[in-house]
Design a protein around this motif. Structure first.
Motif, PDB file in Angstrom:
ATOM      1  N   SER A  21       0.828  -1.213   0.000  1.00 26.19           N
ATOM      2  CA  SER A  21       0.000   0.000   0.000  1.00 26.19           C
ATOM      3  C   SER A  21       0.858   1.256   0.000  1.00 26.19           C
ATOM      4  O   SER A  21       0.452   2.295  -0.535  1.00 26.19           O
ATOM      5  N   MET A  22       2.064   1.191   0.588  1.00 24.09           N
ATOM      6  CA  MET A  22       2.978   2.333   0.557  1.00 24.09           C
ATOM      7  C   MET A  22       3.654   2.442  -0.812  1.00 24.09           C
ATOM      8  O   MET A  22       3.913   3.539  -1.310  1.00 24.09           O
ATOM      9  N   SER A  23       3.943   1.313  -1.422  1.00 24.37           N
ATOM     10  CA  SER A  23       4.590   1.321  -2.726  1.00 24.37           C
ATOM     11  C   SER A  23       3.671   1.880  -3.805  1.00 24.37           C
ATOM     12  O   SER A  23       4.118   2.591  -4.707  1.00 24.37           O
ATOM     13  N   LEU A  24       2.379   1.565  -3.707  1.00 22.55           N
ATOM     14  CA  LEU A  24       1.418   2.035  -4.702  1.00 22.55           C
ATOM     15  C   LEU A  24       1.036   3.499  -4.514  1.00 22.55           C
ATOM     16  O   LEU A  24       0.641   4.165  -5.458  1.00 22.55           O
ATOM     17  N   ALA A  25       1.146   3.987  -3.291  1.00 20.87           N
ATOM     18  CA  ALA A  25       0.603   5.303  -2.955  1.00 20.87           C
ATOM     19  C   ALA A  25       1.548   6.438  -3.337  1.00 20.87           C
ATOM     20  O   ALA A  25       2.757   6.249  -3.476  1.00 20.87           O
ATOM     21  N   ASN A  26       0.967   7.634  -3.478  1.00 22.19           N
ATOM     22  CA  ASN A  26       1.756   8.858  -3.610  1.00 22.19           C
ATOM     23  C   ASN A  26       1.314   9.927  -2.619  1.00 22.19           C
ATOM     24  O   ASN A  26       1.748  11.071  -2.696  1.00 22.19           O
ATOM     25  N   CYS A  27       0.421   9.527  -1.676  1.00 22.79           N
ATOM     26  CA  CYS A  27      -0.060  10.500  -0.707  1.00 22.79           C
ATOM     27  C   CYS A  27      -0.707   9.777   0.473  1.00 22.79           C
ATOM     28  O   CYS A  27      -0.991   8.576   0.411  1.00 22.79           O
ATOM     29  N   PHE A  28      -0.903  10.538   1.553  1.00 24.93           N
ATOM     30  CA  PHE A  28      -1.732  10.104   2.663  1.00 24.93           C
ATOM     31  C   PHE A  28      -3.086  10.806   2.553  1.00 24.93           C
ATOM     32  O   PHE A  28      -3.148  12.005   2.249  1.00 24.93           O
ATOM     33  N   VAL A  29      -4.156  10.074   2.822  1.00 21.51           N
ATOM     34  CA  VAL A  29      -5.469  10.673   2.990  1.00 21.51           C
ATOM     35  C   VAL A  29      -5.659  10.887   4.485  1.00 21.51           C
ATOM     36  O   VAL A  29      -5.666   9.937   5.263  1.00 21.51           O
ATOM     37  N   HIS A  30      -5.763  12.145   4.916  1.00 20.90           N
ATOM     38  CA  HIS A  30      -5.898  12.487   6.329  1.00 20.90           C
ATOM     39  C   HIS A  30      -7.352  12.328   6.761  1.00 20.90           C
ATOM     40  O   HIS A  30      -8.247  12.939   6.170  1.00 20.90           O
ATOM     41  N   LEU A  31      -7.554  11.563   7.795  1.00 21.31           N
ATOM     42  CA  LEU A  31      -8.894  11.385   8.356  1.00 21.31           C
ATOM     43  C   LEU A  31      -8.834  11.730   9.832  1.00 21.31           C
ATOM     44  O   LEU A  31      -8.027  11.173  10.584  1.00 21.31           O
ATOM     45  N   ALA A  32      -9.691  12.649  10.271  1.00 19.23           N
ATOM     46  CA  ALA A  32      -9.633  13.182  11.627  1.00 19.23           C
ATOM     47  C   ALA A  32      -9.993  12.117  12.657  1.00 19.23           C
ATOM     48  O   ALA A  32     -10.624  11.098  12.355  1.00 19.23           O
ATOM     49  N   GLN A  33      -9.598  12.385  13.911  1.00 18.65           N
ATOM     50  CA  GLN A  33      -9.706  11.394  14.977  1.00 18.65           C
ATOM     51  C   GLN A  33     -11.123  10.854  15.153  1.00 18.65           C
ATOM     52  O   GLN A  33     -11.323   9.651  15.291  1.00 18.65           O
ATOM     53  N   PHE A  34     -12.114  11.721  15.161  1.00 21.68           N
ATOM     54  CA  PHE A  34     -13.475  11.269  15.436  1.00 21.68           C
ATOM     55  C   PHE A  34     -14.329  11.194  14.178  1.00 21.68           C
ATOM     56  O   PHE A  34     -15.539  11.090  14.240  1.00 21.68           O
ATOM     57  N   GLN A  35     -13.677  11.230  13.030  1.00 23.38           N
ATOM     58  CA  GLN A  35     -14.362  11.080  11.748  1.00 23.38           C
ATOM     59  C   GLN A  35     -14.745   9.619  11.546  1.00 23.38           C
ATOM     60  O   GLN A  35     -14.034   8.707  11.965  1.00 23.38           O
ATOM     61  N   GLY A  36     -15.878   9.394  10.886  1.00 28.07           N
ATOM     62  CA  GLY A  36     -16.312   8.037  10.571  1.00 28.07           C
ATOM     63  C   GLY A  36     -16.163   7.745   9.097  1.00 28.07           C
ATOM     64  O   GLY A  36     -15.255   8.260   8.435  1.00 28.07           O
ATOM     65  N   ASP A  37     -17.021   6.908   8.563  1.00 30.81           N
ATOM     66  CA  ASP A  37     -16.970   6.553   7.148  1.00 30.81           C
ATOM     67  C   ASP A  37     -17.127   7.796   6.278  1.00 30.81           C
ATOM     68  O   ASP A  37     -17.807   8.764   6.650  1.00 30.81           O
ATOM     69  N   THR A  38     -16.502   7.750   5.110  1.00 30.88           N
ATOM     70  CA  THR A  38     -16.563   8.861   4.164  1.00 30.88           C
ATOM     71  C   THR A  38     -17.028   8.330   2.823  1.00 30.88           C
ATOM     72  O   THR A  38     -16.478   7.340   2.319  1.00 30.88           O
ATOM     73  N   ALA A  39     -18.011   8.968   2.232  1.00 33.48           N
ATOM     74  CA  ALA A  39     -18.601   8.489   0.984  1.00 33.48           C
ATOM     75  C   ALA A  39     -17.840   9.033  -0.223  1.00 33.48           C
ATOM     76  O   ALA A  39     -17.201  10.088  -0.166  1.00 33.48           O
ATOM     77  N   ALA A  40     -17.924   8.269  -1.311  1.00 30.15           N
ATOM     78  CA  ALA A  40     -17.355   8.738  -2.573  1.00 30.15           C
ATOM     79  C   ALA A  40     -17.999  10.066  -2.953  1.00 30.15           C
ATOM     80  O   ALA A  40     -19.197  10.284  -2.743  1.00 30.15           O
ATOM     81  N   GLY A  41     -17.203  10.975  -3.504  1.00 30.56           N
ATOM     82  CA  GLY A  41     -17.688  12.285  -3.891  1.00 30.56           C
ATOM     83  C   GLY A  41     -17.473  13.360  -2.842  1.00 30.56           C
ATOM     84  O   GLY A  41     -17.578  14.546  -3.149  1.00 30.56           O
ATOM     85  N   GLU A  42     -17.183  12.942  -1.595  1.00 28.31           N
ATOM     86  CA  GLU A  42     -16.912  13.928  -0.553  1.00 28.31           C
ATOM     87  C   GLU A  42     -15.488  14.469  -0.706  1.00 28.31           C
ATOM     88  O   GLU A  42     -14.609  13.836  -1.292  1.00 28.31           O
ATOM     89  N   THR A  43     -15.256  15.648  -0.138  1.00 25.85           N
ATOM     90  CA  THR A  43     -13.927  16.272  -0.176  1.00 25.85           C
ATOM     91  C   THR A  43     -13.127  15.822   1.035  1.00 25.85           C
ATOM     92  O   THR A  43     -13.621  15.834   2.166  1.00 25.85           O
ATOM     93  N   VAL A  44     -11.878  15.420   0.793  1.00 30.99           N
ATOM     94  CA  VAL A  44     -10.978  14.993   1.865  1.00 30.99           C
ATOM     95  C   VAL A  44      -9.669  15.757   1.754  1.00 30.99           C
ATOM     96  O   VAL A  44      -9.345  16.331   0.708  1.00 30.99           O
ATOM     97  N   LEU A  45      -8.917  15.766   2.847  1.00 31.81           N
ATOM     98  CA  LEU A  45      -7.598  16.392   2.851  1.00 31.81           C
ATOM     99  C   LEU A  45      -6.546  15.348   2.510  1.00 31.81           C
ATOM    100  O   LEU A  45      -6.536  14.240   3.069  1.00 31.81           O
ATOM    101  N   VAL A  46      -5.653  15.724   1.612  1.00 33.62           N
ATOM    102  CA  VAL A  46      -4.633  14.812   1.111  1.00 33.62           C
ATOM    103  C   VAL A  46      -3.261  15.443   1.311  1.00 33.62           C
ATOM    104  O   VAL A  46      -3.083  16.641   1.091  1.00 33.62           O
ATOM    105  N   GLU A  47      -2.297  14.645   1.751  1.00 31.98           N
ATOM    106  CA  GLU A  47      -0.918  15.094   1.930  1.00 31.98           C
ATOM    107  C   GLU A  47      -0.017  14.358   0.942  1.00 31.98           C
ATOM    108  O   GLU A  47       0.280  13.178   1.132  1.00 31.98           O
TER     109      GLU A  47
END
Length: 413
Positions: free
Chosen positions: A380-406
């Protein structure tokens, strides 16, 4: 601060708080050395540097064309007489008479008395008579002396990591050697009876030790000197001796594995006996069993044994610590917004760094995770080019929503 978060009790600490504590216990090293510019790539400047010269050191042409005095064009109806040539390294030395111009090449000094250059494509030559077509404004295509830097201007500041661009800047202003911080020395080892060297046969229940290769790669990309102490058996005395050996030879000691709660995870126990523990267990996924402390004069970071957890905690916790020790300023993570291409499952309670693939399509930036996010799946690290940041108390996230990416930085790339 996040000390009141429910997930922080009784032992889980928010990673933001962990970074603050980690950085509070480290100082920049004092040792410096002078190295030639040819050996300075990747090193960290230990002093501010000022230019000793104007940059550029003389007014020069930005184009191949003709140099002339702009105010003379009208009197001579845009037609000037060729007086000579100016090449890079071979300037025009004659006195420019009224109504004359000089054929000039890119980078050549602008002759005394000239203030403008017309590019060759916008001129017409008839023998020595040069017609200036559609003349530009006075000063066009002239790079003036000192327009980038004046002598005495600061070029680079202490704490700057020297990349290819900085090498070029220093060479441009004539710097042949620089004072840099000495390289940090980082000793590391893995623990676990199940670990076998790459290339050997695996018995039932054994796996290859991949973490030391990932850690070595991370340290080399970060510009550290490293000392690989190999695989240490799950024995308290063997781990104790490895700690003592590593602490006596390095500024920082990194371990992989042995910081969980299993009966054979002795790293945390021995660290408590031989040194001190600052914190252990973080509200982070992957990477909850991350230990931090000190052994003698050396700092210690215990990375989790799972390979993805090891790389993530290095990037998010160890690398900021190494930056400060090397005199480098802390850089906040570059976070950008992207549209989630597929849904993400997440349980509230820990900050998550899921591995993602960031790309651009007709609708802008989008990101999808690399698949299963198990902390043992190093692909998963070899395939990736970024981290998707998900906050501590965040739950499931649906396709089409905006997320923070590093996006990955140069150490992870």
């Amino acid at each position: 601060m996040h000390s009141q978060d429910p997930c922080s009790k009784p032992g889980l600490m928010h990673p933001d708080d962990a970074i603050v504590q980690l950085l509070s216990q480290v100082n920049t090293i004092n040792d410096t050395e002078v190295v030639p510019l040819t050996d300075a790539l990747g090193r960290v400047l230990a002093e501010d540097l000022a230019s000793q010269i104007d940059l550029p050191p003389f007014s020069n042409s930005a184009m191949d064309g003709y140099a002339f005095r702009f105010d003379e064009l009208l009197a001579h109806k845009g037609v000037l007489t060729l007086a000579g040539n100016a090449f890079a390294g071979h300037p025009f030395h004659g006195e420019l008479k009224p109504g004359h111009c000089v054929r000039i090449m890119t980078g050549a000094p602008v002759p005394t008395g000239c203030d403008t250059v017309q590019m060759q494509e916008e001129t017409e030559a008839n023998g020595e008579q040069i017609r200036i077509q559609a003349p530009k404004a006075k000063g066009a295509n002239v790079r003036s002396r000192g327009e980038e830097l004046s002598a005495g201007d600061k070029v680079l500041t202490s704490g700057t990591r020297i990349r290819a661009a900085e090498l070029g800047v220093l060479a441009t202003v004539g710097v042949s050697q620089v004072r840099v911080y000495r390289k940090l020395r980082v000793a590391f080892f893995s623990t676990g009876d199940e670990l076998r060297p790459v290339g050997s046969e695996l018995a039932p229940g054994q796996i290859y030790d991949s973490n030391r290769y990932s850690i070595r790669g991370l340290l080399e990309k970060a510009g550290m000197d490293w000392l690989d102490l190999g695989v240490i058996p799950d024995s308290p005395e063997a781990i104790r001796q490895a700690f003592r050996d590593a602490a006596s030879r390095a500024d920082v000691v990194l371990t992989s594995g042995g910081v969980s709660v299993g009966e054979a995870d002795f790293t945390k126990q021995i660290l408590g006996e031989e040194g001190q523990i600052t914190f252990w267990k973080l509200a982070i996924k992957p990477g909850k069993p991350f230990a931090c402390g000190r052994i003698g004069e050396a700092l210690f970071c215990g990375l989790p044994g799972n390979p993805v957890s090891s790389m993530v905690t290095f990037q998010k916790l160890v690398w900021p610590m190494l930056r400060k020790m090397q005199g480098m300023a802390q850089k906040p993570a570059l976070l950008i917004e992207a549209t989630l291409a597929s849904p993400i499952r997440k349980q509230p309670g820990r900050v998550e760094y899921q591995r993602g693939i960031l790309s651009r399509d007709a609708n802008g930036l989008s990101v999808r995770v690399t698949g299963s996010q198990g902390s043992g799946m190093l692909t998963s690290m070899s395939l990736a080019n970024c981290f998707v940041h998900l906050a501590q108390f965040q739950g499931d996230t649906a396709a089409g929503e905006t997320v923070l990416v590093e996006p990955f930085d140069s150490v992870l790339d």
